[in-house]
Enzyme design. Structure first.
Site, short mmCIF file in Angstrom:
data_model
loop_
_atom_site.label_atom_id
_atom_site.label_comp_id
_atom_site.label_asym_id
_atom_site.label_seq_id
_atom_site.Cartn_x
_atom_site.Cartn_y
_atom_site.Cartn_z
N GLU A 134 39.39 57.88 47.23
CA GLU A 134 38.44 58.49 46.28
C GLU A 134 38.82 58.18 44.84
O GLU A 134 38.11 58.54 43.91
CB GLU A 134 38.39 60.01 46.48
N ASP A 138 29.75 28.45 27.38
CA ASP A 138 29.36 29.29 28.52
C ASP A 138 28.43 30.40 28.10
O ASP A 138 28.39 30.79 26.92
CB ASP A 138 30.61 29.93 29.14
N PRO A 155 34.54 52.53 38.71
CA PRO A 155 33.09 52.43 38.51
C PRO A 155 32.62 53.34 37.36
O PRO A 155 31.50 53.20 36.88
CB PRO A 155 32.50 52.89 39.85
N ARG A 197 41.10 32.22 32.22
CA ARG A 197 40.48 30.94 31.86
C ARG A 197 40.34 30.79 30.35
O ARG A 197 40.10 29.69 29.86
CB ARG A 197 39.13 30.76 32.57
C1 LIG Z 1 35.78 54.02 46.64
S1 LIG Z 1 36.22 53.73 44.97
C2 LIG Z 1 36.29 55.35 44.31
C3 LIG Z 1 35.01 55.75 43.68
C4 LIG Z 1 35.06 57.11 43.02
N1 LIG Z 1 35.16 58.15 43.98
C5 LIG Z 1 33.79 57.27 42.19
O1 LIG Z 1 32.75 57.54 42.78
O2 LIG Z 1 33.83 57.10 40.98
C6 LIG Z 1 37.92 53.26 45.09
C7 LIG Z 1 38.45 52.44 43.94
O3 LIG Z 1 37.74 51.22 43.83
C8 LIG Z 1 37.76 50.77 42.49
N2 LIG Z 1 36.35 50.48 42.09
C9 LIG Z 1 35.26 50.82 42.80
N3 LIG Z 1 34.14 50.39 42.20
C10 LIG Z 1 34.53 49.76 41.07
C11 LIG Z 1 33.82 49.12 40.02
N4 LIG Z 1 32.50 49.04 40.00
N5 LIG Z 1 34.53 48.56 39.00
C12 LIG Z 1 35.88 48.65 39.00
N6 LIG Z 1 36.61 49.25 39.97
C13 LIG Z 1 35.94 49.81 41.00
C14 LIG Z 1 38.41 51.86 41.64
O4 LIG Z 1 39.74 51.47 41.36
C15 LIG Z 1 38.36 53.06 42.57
O5 LIG Z 1 39.43 53.95 42.34
#
Ligand SMILES: C[S@@+](CC[C@H](N)C(=O)[O-])C[C@H]1O[C@@H](n2cnc3c(N)ncnc32)[C@H](O)[C@@H]1O
Length: 249
Positions: free
Chosen positions: A116, A169, A89, A154
Site C-alpha cells: 500500500e 527531442d 502516484p 541519457r
Molecule cells: C500499489 S502502489 C501504492 C498505491 C497507494 N496505495 C496509493 O493509492 O497512492 C505501490 C507502490 O508503487 C509505486 N507507484 C505506483 N504507482 C506509481 C506511479 N504512478 N508513479 C510512481 N510510483 C508509483 C509507489 O512507490 C507505491 O508505493
C-alpha cells in the site's frame, strides 16, 4: 551523477539500468547506479519490511525502521548530499523540465514503495520530493525508478553519441519532435518529403520547426497554450494549419 535506489527488487533495477544508452553511460563512468535492499537492514530472522495498516483494511505498509536504516547507509555511502525522491502516484507528475533539473544534481536517491506504500512518518521526515510517472497505479516503484534513471541518465554529458539529439527531442523546447525518415527515399508506404533531400539546411530547419509546431497543435494543443510563440513560429503554424486543412478537403 550518482543514483541510489532503495528497492526490494534490486536485480530488476540493475538490469534495467544496464542496457542501451544508460548502460553505456555507466560504462563510461558518467552515471553510477547503486541499489540497496531494505531487507538487508532488518534485524529479525524473517527480514520483515512490512506490516498491516493501522485502522484495518487490506494491504501491507512498508515499515519505518528498515527504510530509515537503509536511507542512513545510502546518505553515508558518498560525500554528495542525496536528494531523496519517493516514487508515488500521489507525487507531482514527472516532466521533461523536472528531468532536466534532476539531471544536473550530483546525486539523487529513489525510494521504491511496494504494497500500500510507505509509513507516512518516514515520508514526512526522510523524503525531499514525491514524483509520479502518471495517473495510474503500479504495483511498485521500480518501473518508475527505471523511467527516471533512463530519462536522467541519457542527459548526462557524453551519454548520447550526438548531444544534439536530446535538444531536438519532444518537450525539450516545449514542442513535440518533428517526423523522421530514413532509407529508402521511395517506398510503397510513401516518399520522403523533398525538402529533406534538398541539402538546404535553412529550409530543412524551417520545415522541421513547422512540423513540430503542427504536431504539437494537433496532438498536444495544451503545450502550445503554455508557450508564447514568436512571430515566425506563429506564421509557420498558420502555414501548417492551412496545408492541413487543404490536404483534408
Ligand atoms: C500499489 S502502489 C501504492 C498505491 C497507494 N496505495 C496509493 O493509492 O497512492 C505501490 C507502490 O508503487 C509505486 N507507484 C505506483 N504507482 C506509481 C506511479 N504512478 N508513479 C510512481 N510510483 C508509483 C509507489 O512507490 C507505491 O508505493
Amino acid at each position: 551523477m550518482r543514483i541510489d535506489v532503495v528497492t526490494l527488487f534490486p536485480d530488476f533495477v540493475r538490469e534495467c539500468a544496464a542496457v542501451g544508452v544508460v548502460g553505456r553511460a555507466q560504462q563510461r563512468k558518467l552515471l553510477q547506479v547503486e541499489t540497496w535492499n531494505p531487507r538487508d537492514y532488518t534485524t529479525d530472522r524473517h527480514r520483515t519490511v512490512d506490516s498491516s495498516s493501522y485502522g484495518g483494511g487490506p494491504g501491507m505498509v512498508m515499515l519505518i525502521e528498515p527504510l530509515r536504516k537503509t536511507l542512513e547507509v545510502v546518505r553515508n555511502a558518498a560525500p554528495e548530499p542525496a536528494h531523496v525522491i519517493y516514487l508515488s502516484p500521489q507525487g507531482a507528475r514527472l516532466t521533461q523540465g523536472r528531468v532536466e533539473a534532476l539531471a544536473k544534481l550530483p546525486r539523487i536517491a529513489l525510494l521504491c514503495g511496494r504494497y500500500e506504500g510507505v509509513d507516512e512518518r518516514l515520508l514526512a521526515h526522510e523524503v525531499d520530493e514525491e514524483l509520479s510517472i502518471g495517473d495510474y497505479v503500479l504495483s511498485g516503484g521500480e518501473l518508475a525508478a527505471a523511467v527516471i534513471i533512463d530519462a536522467v541518465g541519457r542527459l548526462q554529458d557524453g551519454a548520447l553519441n550526438d548531444a544534439q539529439s536530446a535538444e531536438q527531442d519532444s518537450f525539450s523546447d516545449g514542442l513535440l519532435d518533428c517526423p523522421h525518415y530514413a532509407k529508402p527515399v521511395h517506398d510503397a508506404l510513401g516518399s520522403v518529403p523533398e525538402v529533406l533531400l534538398s541539402g538546404d539546411h535553412a529550409a530543412i530547419a524551417r520545415w522541421r520547426h513547422k512540423q513540430s509546431l503542427g504536431r504539437t497543435w494537433l496532438r498536444r494543443p495544451e503545450l502550445l497554450a503554455q508557450r508564447a510563440l514568436d512571430a515566425e513560429s506563429r506564421a509557420l503554424l498558420d502555414e501548417f494549419r492551412r496545408e492541413y486543412v487543404t490536404a483534408r478537403n
